[in-house]
Design a protein around this motif. Structure first.
Motif, short mmCIF file in Angstrom:
data_model
loop_
_atom_site.label_atom_id
_atom_site.label_comp_id
_atom_site.label_asym_id
_atom_site.label_seq_id
_atom_site.Cartn_x
_atom_site.Cartn_y
_atom_site.Cartn_z
N GLN A 148 0.83 -1.21 0.00
CA GLN A 148 0.00 0.00 0.00
C GLN A 148 0.86 1.26 0.00
N GLY A 149 1.97 1.20 0.74
CA GLY A 149 2.88 2.35 0.76
C GLY A 149 3.49 2.58 -0.61
N LYS A 150 3.82 1.50 -1.32
CA LYS A 150 4.39 1.64 -2.66
C LYS A 150 3.38 2.23 -3.62
N GLU A 151 2.12 1.80 -3.50
CA GLU A 151 1.07 2.35 -4.36
C GLU A 151 0.84 3.82 -4.06
N LEU A 152 0.91 4.18 -2.75
CA LEU A 152 0.72 5.58 -2.38
C LEU A 152 1.83 6.43 -2.98
N LYS A 153 3.08 5.93 -2.96
CA LYS A 153 4.19 6.68 -3.56
C LYS A 153 3.99 6.85 -5.05
N ARG A 154 3.48 5.82 -5.73
CA ARG A 154 3.25 5.94 -7.17
C ARG A 154 2.19 6.98 -7.48
N LEU A 155 1.15 7.02 -6.63
CA LEU A 155 0.09 8.02 -6.84
C LEU A 155 0.65 9.42 -6.69
N ILE A 156 1.53 9.57 -5.66
CA ILE A 156 2.10 10.91 -5.44
C ILE A 156 3.02 11.30 -6.59
N ASP A 157 3.87 10.32 -7.05
CA ASP A 157 4.79 10.62 -8.14
C ASP A 157 4.06 10.94 -9.42
N ASN A 158 2.88 10.37 -9.66
CA ASN A 158 2.15 10.58 -10.90
C ASN A 158 0.99 11.56 -10.72
N ALA A 159 1.07 12.38 -9.69
CA ALA A 159 0.00 13.37 -9.47
C ALA A 159 -0.10 14.27 -10.70
N GLY A 160 -1.28 14.50 -11.24
CA GLY A 160 -1.48 15.30 -12.44
C GLY A 160 -1.59 14.46 -13.68
N SER A 161 -1.17 13.18 -13.65
CA SER A 161 -1.34 12.31 -14.80
C SER A 161 -2.57 11.43 -14.59
N LYS A 162 -3.06 10.89 -15.65
CA LYS A 162 -4.25 10.06 -15.59
C LYS A 162 -3.90 8.64 -15.97
N LEU A 163 -4.25 7.67 -15.10
CA LEU A 163 -4.01 6.27 -15.41
C LEU A 163 -5.27 5.64 -15.99
N VAL A 164 -5.07 4.94 -17.06
CA VAL A 164 -6.17 4.23 -17.69
C VAL A 164 -6.03 2.75 -17.32
N ASP A 165 -7.12 2.12 -16.94
CA ASP A 165 -7.07 0.72 -16.57
C ASP A 165 -6.43 -0.12 -17.67
N GLY A 166 -5.71 -1.11 -17.27
CA GLY A 166 -5.02 -1.96 -18.23
C GLY A 166 -5.94 -2.93 -18.92
N PHE A 167 -5.39 -3.65 -19.87
CA PHE A 167 -6.14 -4.63 -20.64
C PHE A 167 -5.65 -6.01 -20.24
N THR A 168 -6.30 -7.01 -20.73
CA THR A 168 -5.94 -8.39 -20.38
C THR A 168 -5.52 -9.17 -21.60
N ILE A 169 -4.67 -10.19 -21.35
CA ILE A 169 -4.33 -11.16 -22.39
C ILE A 169 -5.35 -12.29 -22.26
N ALA A 170 -6.13 -12.47 -23.28
CA ALA A 170 -7.20 -13.47 -23.21
C ALA A 170 -6.62 -14.88 -23.12
N ALA A 171 -7.38 -15.72 -22.43
CA ALA A 171 -6.95 -17.11 -22.33
C ALA A 171 -6.94 -17.80 -23.68
N THR A 172 -7.68 -17.22 -24.63
CA THR A 172 -7.76 -17.81 -25.97
C THR A 172 -6.81 -17.13 -26.94
N ALA A 173 -5.89 -16.33 -26.41
CA ALA A 173 -4.98 -15.60 -27.30
C ALA A 173 -4.18 -16.56 -28.16
N THR A 174 -3.90 -16.14 -29.39
CA THR A 174 -3.11 -16.93 -30.32
C THR A 174 -1.65 -16.52 -30.20
N TRP A 175 -0.80 -17.48 -29.88
CA TRP A 175 0.63 -17.22 -29.70
C TRP A 175 1.38 -17.74 -30.92
N THR A 176 2.31 -16.94 -31.41
CA THR A 176 3.14 -17.30 -32.56
C THR A 176 4.59 -17.42 -32.10
N GLN A 177 5.25 -18.48 -32.57
CA GLN A 177 6.62 -18.71 -32.16
C GLN A 177 7.60 -18.17 -33.19
#
Length: 417
Positions: free
Chosen positions: A307-336
């Motif tokens: 929680q302390g680390k998250e609080l520091k990140r919020l303080i460091d990024n004050a004024g910026s806007k975070l957009v929720d991340g996306f997910t890698i689907a379980a059905t994603a197609t992987w290429t080698q």
């Protein structure tokens, strides 16, 4: 009959008869050649040498020489195979040999070889002899029993010791009298003398200012069987053999040392308080969500490390806007990617990971603008996910190793500029 006598004619006739009877008889100095002799009076051959030799106690005898059962042995002390020469000796059961040893044997299980007839074990009373039995200048007799030489007679096996003369090893001196003991003189030499230390007194007790002295322990009196000897020479009961519980502290008085009071059943998770009771600590930390902690008025709640680390990140990024991340689907197609296909499938990635440590990739859509910063926010200890590259304004390429996570995974968050 008185008239029967020889006249001259009768005597002459008798003498002729006597001469006739003695005719052809040998003179007293006459000799004849014996059988096998070349001259008159010589020894007969059959009387000097037997026609067939006979073995007597292992030595051939034909009458031409005396029988001898004696030999000497000079074989080295450490050599087990002892050698003896004896003319005419044959190894037969009952053969006898008398040997004088010039060197004391030191080898185990010695053998005897007489006249090159073969080495045979030497035994004494049916067992192998010990080293030293065949001593220098000893003359011993042996008889062959068909398999080994048996030493005849008894051996003096007593070890002869000489008195040592070196320092510390000298022998007991002669003399002495009743009541005396051996005492040290000098240079390891013993001497007879009186025992001067036969009477001992009780030990000397210690005082506050003087050390005691060695001696006998004083005799304890009747009834002192449960007491202990003190340094002052008395038998006493040790102090402080019974202990009571600690004295609890109060708001105005300090406590005292003592035994810890016994906790009751069910108090296994409680702690001892200064008042001598087992209690549950009154201040327990309740971990609350980061928003609750930031808005709470409680003075007893605290932040966790995360929680302390998250609080520091919020303080460091004050004024910026975070957009929720996306997910890698379980059905994603992987290429080698391989060394053969990387040039056609993804030539730019080789500059990022030339060793192809993360050879698998999948493309996902994202909602960040082209100039937004993408921060990795995947959970800790998730194996497989590696680097990322923007492919287009709305597509992100994520790389993984062979342990790529196949379940839905929140991978990143976008930070608006």
């Amino acid at each position: 009959m008185a008239n029967n006598y020889l006249d001259k004619t009768g005597l002459t006739h008798l003498w002729e008869k006597i001469k006739a009877a003695l005719a052809g008889k040998a003179n007293t100095n006459h000799t004849h050649n014996y059988a096998g002799s070349s001259s008159a009076g010589g020894s007969a051959t059959s009387a000097v040498k037997l026609q067939s030799a006979r073995t007597v106690d292992g030595v051939d005898f034909d009458g031409s020489a005396a029988i001898m059962h004696y030999g000497t042995c000079s074989t080295a002390a450490a050599t087990a195979a002892k050698v003896v020469a004896c003319t005419g000796f044959k190894l037969v059961t009952g053969a006898r040999i008398i040997v004088k040893f010039a060197v004391t044997n030191t080898a185990d299980n010695p053998t005897l070889n007489v006249n090159s007839s073969g080495a045979k074990a030497i035994q004494y009373r049916g067992a192998a002899i010990n080293a030293g039995y065949l001593a220098a200048n000893r003359t011993l007799e042996f008889v062959y029993d068909g398999s080994a030489y048996q030493l005849i007679g008894d051996l003096d096996t007593n070890t002869v010791y000489t008195h040592p003369t070196s320092a510390g090893n000298k022998h007991i001196p002669a003399g002495g009298a009743a009541g005396q003991i051996l005492r040290w003189s000098a240079d390891g030499t013993a001497m007879w003398g009186a025992d001067n230390n036969t009477t001992y007194t009780a030990f000397k007790a210690a005082t506050a200012s003087a050390a005691g002295g060695a001696g006998l322990v004083p005799a304890p009196a009747a009834g002192k069987q449960g007491q202990y000897l003190r340094g002052d020479g008395t038998w006493s009961t040790p102090a402080n053999t019974t202990y009571s519980n600690m004295t609890a502290a109060t708001a105005s008085a300090a406590g005292k040392a003592g035994l810890v009071p016994a906790p009751t059943a069910g108090a296994q998770v409680k702690y001892l308080r200064g008042d001598g009771t087992w209690q549950t600590p009154p201040y327990t930390n309740t971990w609350r969500g980061i928003v609750n902690n930031l808005t709470s008025d409680s003075t007893t709640d605290s932040l966790s490390a995360a929680q302390g680390k998250e609080l520091k990140r919020l303080i460091d990024n004050a004024g910026s806007k975070l957009v929720d991340g996306f997910t890698i689907a379980a059905t994603a197609t992987w290429t080698q990617l391989t060394a053969d296909n990387i040039a056609s499938l993804d030539p730019d990635y080789k500059t990022v990971d030339p060793a192809l440590s993360y050879p698998w990739f999948t493309d996902v859509a994202y909602t960040c603008a082209a100039d937004d910063i993408i921060e990795p926010m995947w959970p800790a200890n998730v194996e497989g996910i590696g680097p990322y590259i923007k492919v287009t304004a709305n597509k992100l390429r994520i790389y993984a190793d062979s342990n790529k996570n196949g379940t839905a995974l929140t991978a990143f968050k976008c930070k608006k500029g």
